[in-house]
Enzyme design. Structure first.
Site, mmCIF file in Angstrom:
data_model
loop_
_atom_site.group_PDB
_atom_site.id
_atom_site.type_symbol
_atom_site.label_atom_id
_atom_site.label_comp_id
_atom_site.label_asym_id
_atom_site.label_seq_id
_atom_site.Cartn_x
_atom_site.Cartn_y
_atom_site.Cartn_z
ATOM 1 N N ASN A 1 0.827 -1.219 0.000
ATOM 2 C CA ASN A 1 0.000 0.000 0.000
ATOM 3 C C ASN A 1 0.861 1.269 0.000
ATOM 4 O OD1 ASN A 1 0.974 0.147 2.571
ATOM 5 N ND2 ASN A 1 -0.999 0.013 3.603
ATOM 6 N N SER B 1 10.425 -11.305 14.702
ATOM 7 C CA SER B 1 11.550 -10.488 15.158
ATOM 8 C C SER B 1 12.127 -11.052 16.445
ATOM 9 C CB SER B 1 11.037 -9.070 15.403
ATOM 10 O OG SER B 1 11.966 -8.332 16.142
ATOM 11 N N TYR C 1 4.452 -3.014 19.160
ATOM 12 C CA TYR C 1 5.085 -3.623 17.979
ATOM 13 C C TYR C 1 5.544 -5.046 18.308
ATOM 14 C CZ TYR C 1 8.591 -5.034 14.639
ATOM 15 O OH TYR C 1 9.310 -5.783 13.739
ATOM 16 N N LYS D 1 4.011 -9.032 17.123
ATOM 17 C CA LYS D 1 4.719 -10.182 16.528
ATOM 18 C C LYS D 1 4.461 -11.448 17.347
ATOM 19 C CE LYS D 1 6.475 -8.029 13.071
ATOM 20 N NZ LYS D 1 6.033 -8.327 11.709
ATOM 21 N N ASN E 1 19.074 -7.975 13.819
ATOM 22 C CA ASN E 1 19.074 -6.556 13.411
ATOM 23 C C ASN E 1 19.514 -6.388 11.954
ATOM 24 O OD1 ASN E 1 19.091 -6.508 16.390
ATOM 25 N ND2 ASN E 1 19.268 -4.308 16.128
HETATM 26 P P1 NAD Z 1 9.233 -1.669 5.703
HETATM 27 O O1 NAD Z 1 8.358 -0.682 6.393
HETATM 28 O O2 NAD Z 1 10.386 -1.164 4.930
HETATM 29 O O3 NAD Z 1 8.367 -2.604 4.745
HETATM 30 C C1 NAD Z 1 7.034 -2.943 5.023
HETATM 31 C C2 NAD Z 1 6.247 -2.757 3.726
HETATM 32 O O4 NAD Z 1 4.893 -3.137 3.946
HETATM 33 C C3 NAD Z 1 6.223 -1.303 3.224
HETATM 34 O O5 NAD Z 1 6.521 -1.287 1.856
HETATM 35 C C4 NAD Z 1 4.782 -0.844 3.490
HETATM 36 O O6 NAD Z 1 4.372 0.114 2.545
HETATM 37 C C5 NAD Z 1 4.029 -2.158 3.389
HETATM 38 N N1 NAD Z 1 2.779 -2.238 4.164
HETATM 39 C C6 NAD Z 1 2.602 -1.947 5.481
HETATM 40 N N2 NAD Z 1 1.332 -2.192 5.832
HETATM 41 C C7 NAD Z 1 0.684 -2.656 4.725
HETATM 42 C C8 NAD Z 1 -0.629 -3.073 4.462
HETATM 43 N N3 NAD Z 1 -1.580 -3.057 5.398
HETATM 44 N N4 NAD Z 1 -0.941 -3.487 3.214
HETATM 45 C C9 NAD Z 1 -0.005 -3.500 2.234
HETATM 46 N N5 NAD Z 1 1.270 -3.104 2.431
HETATM 47 C C10 NAD Z 1 1.620 -2.697 3.670
HETATM 48 O O7 NAD Z 1 9.732 -2.713 6.824
HETATM 49 P P2 NAD Z 1 10.867 -3.812 6.734
HETATM 50 O O8 NAD Z 1 12.010 -3.355 7.545
HETATM 51 O O9 NAD Z 1 11.064 -4.237 5.347
HETATM 52 O O10 NAD Z 1 10.170 -4.975 7.556
HETATM 53 C C11 NAD Z 1 9.464 -6.028 6.922
HETATM 54 C C12 NAD Z 1 8.908 -6.960 7.973
HETATM 55 O O11 NAD Z 1 9.981 -7.451 8.786
HETATM 56 C C13 NAD Z 1 7.927 -6.313 8.935
HETATM 57 O O12 NAD Z 1 6.927 -7.247 9.251
HETATM 58 C C14 NAD Z 1 8.772 -6.013 10.146
HETATM 59 O O13 NAD Z 1 8.012 -5.953 11.317
HETATM 60 C C15 NAD Z 1 9.705 -7.219 10.161
HETATM 61 N N6 NAD Z 1 10.965 -6.965 10.869
HETATM 62 C C16 NAD Z 1 11.750 -5.917 10.484
HETATM 63 C C17 NAD Z 1 12.936 -5.669 11.163
HETATM 64 C C18 NAD Z 1 13.824 -4.495 10.773
HETATM 65 O O14 NAD Z 1 14.716 -4.137 11.547
HETATM 66 N N7 NAD Z 1 13.667 -3.891 9.619
HETATM 67 C C19 NAD Z 1 13.328 -6.492 12.218
HETATM 68 C C20 NAD Z 1 12.496 -7.562 12.573
HETATM 69 C C21 NAD Z 1 11.319 -7.791 11.881
HETATM 70 C C1 UD1 Z 2 15.116 -2.073 17.536
HETATM 71 C C2 UD1 Z 2 13.782 -2.288 18.181
HETATM 72 C C3 UD1 Z 2 13.384 -3.741 18.025
HETATM 73 C C4 UD1 Z 2 13.376 -4.132 16.545
HETATM 74 C C5 UD1 Z 2 14.771 -3.828 15.966
HETATM 75 C C6 UD1 Z 2 14.786 -4.094 14.500
HETATM 76 C C7 UD1 Z 2 13.741 -0.571 19.946
HETATM 77 C C8 UD1 Z 2 13.737 -0.344 21.426
HETATM 78 N N1 UD1 Z 2 13.840 -1.891 19.567
HETATM 79 O O1 UD1 Z 2 16.046 -2.896 18.172
HETATM 80 O O2 UD1 Z 2 12.108 -3.972 18.568
HETATM 81 O O3 UD1 Z 2 13.090 -5.496 16.383
HETATM 82 O O4 UD1 Z 2 15.080 -2.448 16.184
HETATM 83 O O5 UD1 Z 2 16.012 -3.809 13.955
HETATM 84 O O6 UD1 Z 2 13.646 0.339 19.157
HETATM 85 N N2 UD1 Z 2 21.599 3.038 19.544
HETATM 86 C C9 UD1 Z 2 22.313 4.169 19.908
HETATM 87 N N3 UD1 Z 2 22.008 5.350 19.296
HETATM 88 C C10 UD1 Z 2 21.039 5.466 18.348
HETATM 89 C C11 UD1 Z 2 20.312 4.308 17.969
HETATM 90 C C12 UD1 Z 2 20.619 3.103 18.600
HETATM 91 O O7 UD1 Z 2 23.208 4.095 20.750
HETATM 92 O O8 UD1 Z 2 20.801 6.583 17.843
HETATM 93 C C13 UD1 Z 2 21.950 1.742 20.166
HETATM 94 C C14 UD1 Z 2 20.820 1.095 20.943
HETATM 95 O O9 UD1 Z 2 20.838 1.515 22.287
HETATM 96 C C15 UD1 Z 2 21.158 -0.397 20.776
HETATM 97 C C16 UD1 Z 2 21.823 -0.476 19.395
HETATM 98 O O10 UD1 Z 2 22.259 0.851 19.110
HETATM 99 O O11 UD1 Z 2 22.107 -0.790 21.738
HETATM 100 C C17 UD1 Z 2 20.876 -0.925 18.289
HETATM 101 O O12 UD1 Z 2 19.711 -0.106 18.309
HETATM 102 P P1 UD1 Z 2 18.592 -0.187 17.164
HETATM 103 O O13 UD1 Z 2 19.220 -0.115 15.842
HETATM 104 O O14 UD1 Z 2 17.550 0.824 17.507
HETATM 105 O O15 UD1 Z 2 18.021 -1.656 17.304
HETATM 106 P P2 UD1 Z 2 17.434 -2.409 18.600
HETATM 107 O O16 UD1 Z 2 17.253 -1.494 19.734
HETATM 108 O O17 UD1 Z 2 18.235 -3.626 18.810
#
Ligand code: NAD
Ligand code: UD1
Length: 336
Positions: free
Chosen positions: A32, A124, A149, A153, A179
């Protein structure tokens, strides 16, 4: 095989589309554009020379999903569509539960109707809460999430377990990402957070490129090797490849519900990342030490053995690749 990729134009979804196309899968994307841009479709084509079929729409739209399944003859689904900003989820719990849980229910209902029962779901490491020990195994305790969030999950994982219990002809892979950072080496696709980034790597990259002034390191008094938080950073291309391996397992194994950690198994501190970034990109990253961020944990890294043993997957790219590709993407896409 034809795969429906929900949220396929987002950060992880777009990298997974690239890997799917390169492996010869047909790819249908539903997005979307709430957190992505349509131009990503063209970038995917530029990288692979192949096209995804794109549907602009929302996963809550049951009729649209029904149309897609009828028209496209989908074999399996990878579900990335969700909201992911932890802080925002605390402010907007209803929107987060609606978009991260209700959408999955709609999808599962439509999949059931069309007898498509193969699903890969983006979970996650946040489901482990504050882990009792590291490295974390899939069998370790989940729960204790501190924001909607993370809880969304956990809820979806429970829904998928209940679904499988009710009907064991489903084939489900729950992937718990650690991460994800970095970008495609082409610099064409990567992570584009709206506004000021909340996560470490995009923030560092924007300080290095002078879009932001100074990184705040959230605490240096954790019980870790240098006092800063330790995480399991994984290159997004490695992560994308994990989805192909999960699909292959669902294709060849008898039905089941499988859970895998996708991480490298290595914990890096915030200072490790800053140092690696400076070294590999020959830039300075200004930082200051500030207070801890509320809700943060000291250490979180995976035991990725199960994915290696059962999927034949392991991360191959190191911290240097992650830092190099993250910066390359920022420089190539910098708005002057
Ligand atoms: P992102 O926001 O870049 O991608 C999500 C995509 O889904 C976007 O393109 C958004 O437009 C689309 N979207 C959201 N809601 C929608 C809906 N209702 N219908 C259709 N499209 C929709 O996020 P990402 O980082 O690519 O993450 C992808 C998945 O992985 C997510 O489920 C996220 O929770 C999970 N995840 C991400 C991370 C991270 O650090 N990026 C870590 C753990 C889990
Ligand atoms: C965050 C989310 C987690 C999610 C993950 C996805 C939070 C509290 N948790 O995890 O739910 O699944 O992203 O990637 O947001 N840090 C700094 N300065 C900054 C940003 C981060 O010092 O400006 C530190 C944080 O304290 C941490 C590490 O960097 O120790 C990583 O942080 P971040 O990238 O935000 O990821 P998570 O906290 O692990």
């Amino acid at each position: 095989m034809k795969i429906l990729v929900t949220g396929g134009l987002g950060y992880i979804g777009s990298h997974t589309c690239v890997e799917l196309l390169q492996e010869g899968y047909e790819v249908v994307v539903l997005d979307n554009l709430s957190n992505s841009k349509e131009e990503v479709k063209e970038k995917i084509k530029e990288i692979t020379g192949k096209e995804v079929k794109f549907y602009l729409g929302d996963m809550m739209d049951e009729q649209l999903l029904n149309n897609i399944f009828t028209t496209e003859k989908i074999d399996a689904v990878i579900d990335f569509a969700a909201y992911k900003a932890v802080g925002e989820s605390v402010q907007k719990p209803i929107e987060y539960y609606m978009n991260n849980v209700s959408t999955v229910l709609v999808l599962l209902k439509v999949m059931t109707k069309h007898h498509v029962k193969k699903l890969v779901f983006s979970s996650s490491a946040t489901v482990y809460g504050d882990p009792e020990k590291v490295p974390i195994k899939e069998t370790d305790k989940t729960g204790g999430t501190t924001n909607p969030y993370g809880t969304s999950k956990l809820f979806v994982e429970q829904i998928l377990k209940d679904l499988y219990k009710s009907d064991n002809t489903w084939d489900i892979a729950i992937l718990r990402y650690f991460n994800p950072i970095g970008a495609h080496p082409s610099g064409l696709i990567g992570e584009e957070p709206n506004g000021i980034p909340a996560n470490l790597m995009p923030y560092i990259a924007k300080v290095a490129s002078k879009e932001l002034e100074c990184l705040s390191i959230f605490g240096n008094d954790y019980p870790t090797k240098d006092g800063t938080g330790v995480r399991d950073y994984i290159h997004v291309v490695d992560l994308a490849k994990g989805h192909i391996k999960a699909l292959e397992k669902l294709e060849k194994e008898s039905q089941g519900l499988y859970i895998y950690n996708l991480g490298t198994g290595i914990g890096y501190s915030v200072l490790d990342i800053v140092n690696a970034f400076e070294k590999v990109n020959h830039v300075k990253v200004n930082y200051k030490i500030t207070n801890r961020r509320s809700g943060d944990i000291a250490e979180c890294f995976a035991d990725p053995t199960k994915a290696k043993d059962e999927l034949g997957w392991e991360a191959s790219l190191g911290i240097e690749d992650m830092c190099k590709d993250a910066y390359n993407f920022i420089l190539k896409n910098k708005k002057d």
